[in-house]
Structures are given as structure tokens and as C-alpha cells.
Scaffold this active site. Structure first.
Site, short mmCIF file in Angstrom:
data_model
loop_
_atom_site.label_atom_id
_atom_site.label_comp_id
_atom_site.label_asym_id
_atom_site.label_seq_id
_atom_site.Cartn_x
_atom_site.Cartn_y
_atom_site.Cartn_z
N HIS A 118 -6.26 9.77 -8.19
CA HIS A 118 -5.75 8.98 -9.32
C HIS A 118 -6.19 9.60 -10.65
O HIS A 118 -5.39 9.71 -11.58
CB HIS A 118 -6.25 7.54 -9.23
N ALA A 139 0.84 -1.19 0.00
CA ALA A 139 0.00 0.00 0.00
C ALA A 139 0.88 1.25 0.00
O ALA A 139 1.89 1.30 0.70
CB ALA A 139 -0.91 -0.01 1.23
#
Length: 177
Positions: free
Chosen positions: A59, A20
Site C-alpha cells: 500500500h 477483500a
């Protein structure tokens, strides 16, 4: 200090692994754009809360407008089967896809094999992002342990099927295959 600009050029299928917040998605996006072809972002996340919405928005902002977006939280085989020559599909990510199936109490093994077969049969190129979840402690509950084992098995299957595998740590790629 120099920034790594390592590329992996000899692939049709590339698996990008990392923990992560390792930088794997950003590296995979840059690698996708380095390839000849139209970039297609295949999003597997389900937006269920404000934190996930913020991550999805981040993103999207980083990618910009040059990408075609396909949302496919569970239907990766069908999505990849429709891919065309000249496209480079970035699937981000296998971990969210697996999570979706497990939370739906659905089988993941048969859909994973169908997805891998669809990528193999397609004329497109594929970059698949996935979390490496086996490096931490053993989870304290049965669902999390099942997920960890399933993610490890899925990653192993994807790695075997792909031409290249890269591990990204602190934004730096290390080629494994």
C-alpha cells in the site's frame, strides 16, 4: 475494453465499500488524489506478522511519497478531530479499526459515534474504506459472527453519516448514495 474512471465529486464524506481484494483501497487512494487538498493516509492496521507487513508495504509503495501518514489503530475520533481545512483524510480501513477494538475487548459503538461526530465537525474531507463482510457464509464461530454483525452495523452507520457511498467490485466503482 475501457477502464472505468468514474469519480464521485459531490461529497465531504465518502464511504468506499468492497470485499477483500476488490480494489477498494486503490480506488479510494485515486479518488482522494482527485480532490483538491493535501492527502493524508490514516492507517488503522496493526502489523503483527510478515503477511500484514507485506500488505502495508505494498500500500505504501502504491501511494508514494505525496501522502502524510498517520497511524491510528484505535484513535480515529482524536485523529479526525485534529484534521485541518484543506486536508483529505483517507481512513484505511474501518474493518481493521473494528478488529483492533474487538481484539482488545473494547466497546466499538461509542468510539464509532465519536469518530463520526469528529468527521462531521471537521473542516477536512474524509474517505473511509471498509469491507463488506455480509455477502459470504455465516461464520462458524461466535467471535466471527459477532464481528460480522458489528461490521455490518458500523457500515450502516457510516453510510448514513456520509454524503456518498461507493461499492467497488473488481476495481470498478458503483455509486450507491
Amino acid at each position: 475494453m475501457s477502464k472505468s474512471s468514474s469519480t464521485v465529486s459531490d461529497w465531504r464524506g465518502l464511504l468506499v465499500l468492497g470485499h477483500a481484494a476488490s480494489g477498494k483501497s486503490a480506488w479510494a487512494e485515486a479518488e482522494t488524489l482527485r480532490q483538491a487538498g493535501d492527502p493524508v493516509y490514516v492507517a488503522t492496521a496493526r502489523v503483527l506478522d510478515a503477511e500484514m507487513r507485506a500488505k502495508v508495504d505494498q500500500h505504501a509503495a502504491r501511494r508514494g511519497l505525496d501522502w502524510t501518514l498517520i497511524e491510528a489503530p484505535t484513535e480515529l475520533a482524536a485523529t479526525c478531530a485534529r484534521a485541518a481545512a484543506g486536508q483529505v483524510l483517507l481512513v484505511d480501513c474501518a474493518t481493521m479499526w473494528l478488529t483492533n477494538l474487538m481484539m482488545d475487548a473494547a466497546d466499538w459503538k461509542a468510539p464509532a459515534e465519536a469518530w463520526i461526530a469528529a468527521m462531521a465537525a471537521s473542516p477536512a474531507r474524509f474517505v473511509v474504506v471498509s469491507n463488506d463482510v455480509g455477502g459470504g457464509v455465516t461464520p462458524d464461530n461466535p467471535l466471527a459472527r459477532r464481528f460480522q454483525r458489528a461490521q455490518g452495523a458500523l457500515n450502516q452507520r457510516l453510510a448514513a453519516a456520509m454524503d456518498a457511498v461507493v461499492l467497488v467490485t473488481a476495481g470498478l466503482p458503483q455509486r450507491l448514495k
